[in-house]
Design an enzyme around this catalytic site. Structure first.
Site, PDB file in Angstrom:
ATOM      1  CB  THR A 131      -0.912   0.005   1.248  1.00  0.00           C
ATOM      2  OG1 THR A 131      -1.688  -1.188   1.243  1.00  0.00           O
ATOM      3  CG2 THR A 131      -1.826   1.213   1.268  1.00  0.00           C
ATOM      4  N   GLY A 136      -4.265   1.982  -2.263  1.00  0.00           N
ATOM      5  CA  GLY A 136      -4.466   0.820  -1.410  1.00  0.00           C
ATOM      6  C   GLY A 136      -5.224  -0.231  -2.203  1.00  0.00           C
ATOM      7  CB  SER A 137      -8.732  -0.356  -3.419  1.00  0.00           C
ATOM      8  OG  SER A 137      -9.301  -0.151  -2.157  1.00  0.00           O
ATOM      9  CB  ILE A 162       3.955  -1.310   6.208  1.00  0.00           C
ATOM     10  CG1 ILE A 162       3.777  -0.544   4.880  1.00  0.00           C
ATOM     11  CG2 ILE A 162       4.509  -2.721   5.954  1.00  0.00           C
ATOM     12  CD1 ILE A 162       2.723  -1.108   3.934  1.00  0.00           C
ATOM     13  NE  ARG A 289     -25.981  -4.977  34.423  1.00  0.00           N
ATOM     14  CZ  ARG A 289     -25.571  -4.088  35.306  1.00  0.00           C
ATOM     15  NH1 ARG A 289     -24.690  -4.424  36.232  1.00  0.00           N
ATOM     16  NH2 ARG A 289     -26.016  -2.851  35.274  1.00  0.00           N
ATOM     17  CD  GLN A 357     -27.612  -1.483  22.393  1.00  0.00           C
ATOM     18  OE1 GLN A 357     -26.719  -0.803  21.912  1.00  0.00           O
ATOM     19  NE2 GLN A 357     -28.648  -0.953  23.011  1.00  0.00           N
ATOM     20  CD  GLU A 384      -4.090  -9.603   4.592  1.00  0.00           C
ATOM     21  OE1 GLU A 384      -4.296 -10.555   3.839  1.00  0.00           O
ATOM     22  OE2 GLU A 384      -3.408  -9.679   5.626  1.00  0.00           O
TER      23      GLU A 384
END
Ligand code: FAD
Length: 400
Positions: A131, A136-137, A162, A289, A357, A384
């Site tokens: 990259t 990147g892509s 990296i 809980r 949550q 990746e």
């Protein structure tokens, strides 16, 4: 390899490995995970423990100091570590599948002899520099150059994000660089982002660390994976011998794409670990809980949420087992790897959100494992190959 397609029916040696790593994750990794995350410190003592267990050598033959296992064994280890600490898991994933595997797949005998025993021992780490700031892509947009001069490659440029590139035990960075131009029009391999014509010839080159002119710049301040090592890199007239070319000249980009295909199965395994880790935390917490006079797990809203989380983890695991089985039996696995990476990274992110949550306010406190998964899991949908890149690969395989 279909004998391990259904979960819970692994051959004994895989079950044994998974149990050993699970025990290590619980007894060695978990107690220090929150501390390293809070301090953004690299867990050298944990990495040394993984090295002693031979985890960095799992998929390599014994002649190179490996354990003689396979890629699926690596995936099982990543799943177990990913349940507890994604930073530790990505350190192993990047060290093996990105740091050492390019040498194993594409290196000549001398390169394998020089690097694999060291990297497989886990006493040294390798990194994978593809990259760049502008790509990147679209990694084929590489701007880093390597020019031949008097029997040496002279490398100039920068790399971005990296992993494992700046630790005290980093000894190798493999980089892609433009080494020339192809004759005629087009010629560039299809990039993940499509068939972009161009004349660049991209090769990969081994850069030992330290080498004059190579700098791992200060580490990033990340949202998650805080105990994993990530740096921008700069190459300023870095000279390495001509023999450090890895694989055929001009095949560097294609070779790296092969490494990424495999790596996606490994990231999928890590993601499944994260998704399952969230389930395990929630099951335990929902039984303990109390709210309105009963354990929250007795309320169907919570129980169904956790059941859905379990279903996501289970389905994602089946997807990475399938991709690994195809890969190990020598069949095409590009689509299966992309599917596994897509569904498992989404499962990890969705489960991390739901787990937070279930934990209520405690889920928003950094020291809780589910809060760490919440911060850590987002990168699984990016690194990746982003979610969109996986969709492109799947669509392309479907003929679109
Ligand atoms: C913590 C961390 C560790 C990393 N480790 C490494 C490493 O060890 N080695 C290495 O080489 N890289 C590494 N990376 C880089 C990582 O692989 C890239 O960040 C990733 O591939 C995305 O590239 P980008 O950041 O340039 O985003 P871009 O490619 O700019 O993408 C931006 C957005 O646009 C979307 N997009 C791009 N092109 C298209 C298209 N054609 N159609 C639709 N959508 C599109 C993307 O999906 C994304 O949503 C790491 C990154 C991080 C954050």
């Amino acid at each position: 390899m279909s004998d391990f397609l259904s979960t819970g029916t692994l051959p004994d040696h895989y079950e044994q490995l998974a149990k050993t790593v699970r025990d290590f994750a619980q007894s060695v990794v978990a107690p220090v995970a929150a501390k390293h995350d809070a301090e953004h410190s690299f867990p050298y003592e944990v990495v040394a423990g993984m090295a002693d267990m031979g985890l960095f050598g799992l998929p390599f033959p014994e002649e190179y100091g490996g354990m003689g296992g396979d890629y699926f064994a690596l995936c099982l280890a990543l799943e177990e570590l990913g349940k507890v600490d994604q930073s530790v898991a990505i350190t192993l994933e990047a060290g093996v599948s990105l740091g050492a595997m390019p040498v194993y797949r594409f290196g000549n005998d001398a390169q394998k002899q020089e690097w694999l025993p060291l990297l497989a021992s886990g006493k040294a780490l390798g990194a994978f520099g593809l990259t760049e700031a502008g790509g990147g892509s679209d990694a084929g947009a590489t701007k880093t150059t390597a020019k031949l001069d008097d029997g040496h490659w002279v490398i100039n440029g920068t790399k971005q994000f990296i992993t494992n590139s700046g630790t005290d035990i980093t000894k190798l960075v493999t980089v892609t660089a433009v080494t020339g131009e192809r004759e005629g029009s087009g010629g560039q391999e299809r990039s993940d982002s499509g068939n972009r014509p161009g004349k660049k010839e991209i090769s990969s080159i081994l850069v030992p660390v330290p080498t004059e002119g190579f700098t791992a710049e200060p580490a990033y301040n990340k949202v998650g994976w805080n105990a994993s090592d990530t740096h921008p890199l700069s190459f300023d007239d870095v000279r390495v011998p001509q023999e450090n070319l890895l694989g055929e000249q001009g095949r560097g980009y294609a070779n790296f794409l092969r490494i990424l295909d495999e790596g996606r199965i490994a990231i999928a395994a890590l993601s499944v670990g994260a998704a399952q880790g969230c389930v395990d935390e929630c099951v335990r917490y929902a039984k303990e809980r109390q709210a309105f006079g009963a354990a929250i797990g007795t309320y169907q809203a919570i129980a169904f949420k956790i059941a859905r989380m379990e279903a996501r983890a289970h389905a994602a695991r089946a997807a990475y087992y399938d991709a690994a089985a195809l890969m190990l039996s020598g069949k095409p696995f590009k689509k299966a790897a992309a599917v596994a990476k897509l569904v498992s990274s989404e499962a990890a992110m969705d489960n991390a959100r739901d787990a937070t949550q279930v934990f209520g306010g405690y889920g928003f406190m950094n020291e809780y494992p589910v809060a760490r998964h919440y911060r850590d899991s987002k990168i699984l949908e990016i690194g990746e190959g982003t979610t969109e890149v996986q969709l492109m690969l799947i669509a392309r395989e479907a003929g679109l």
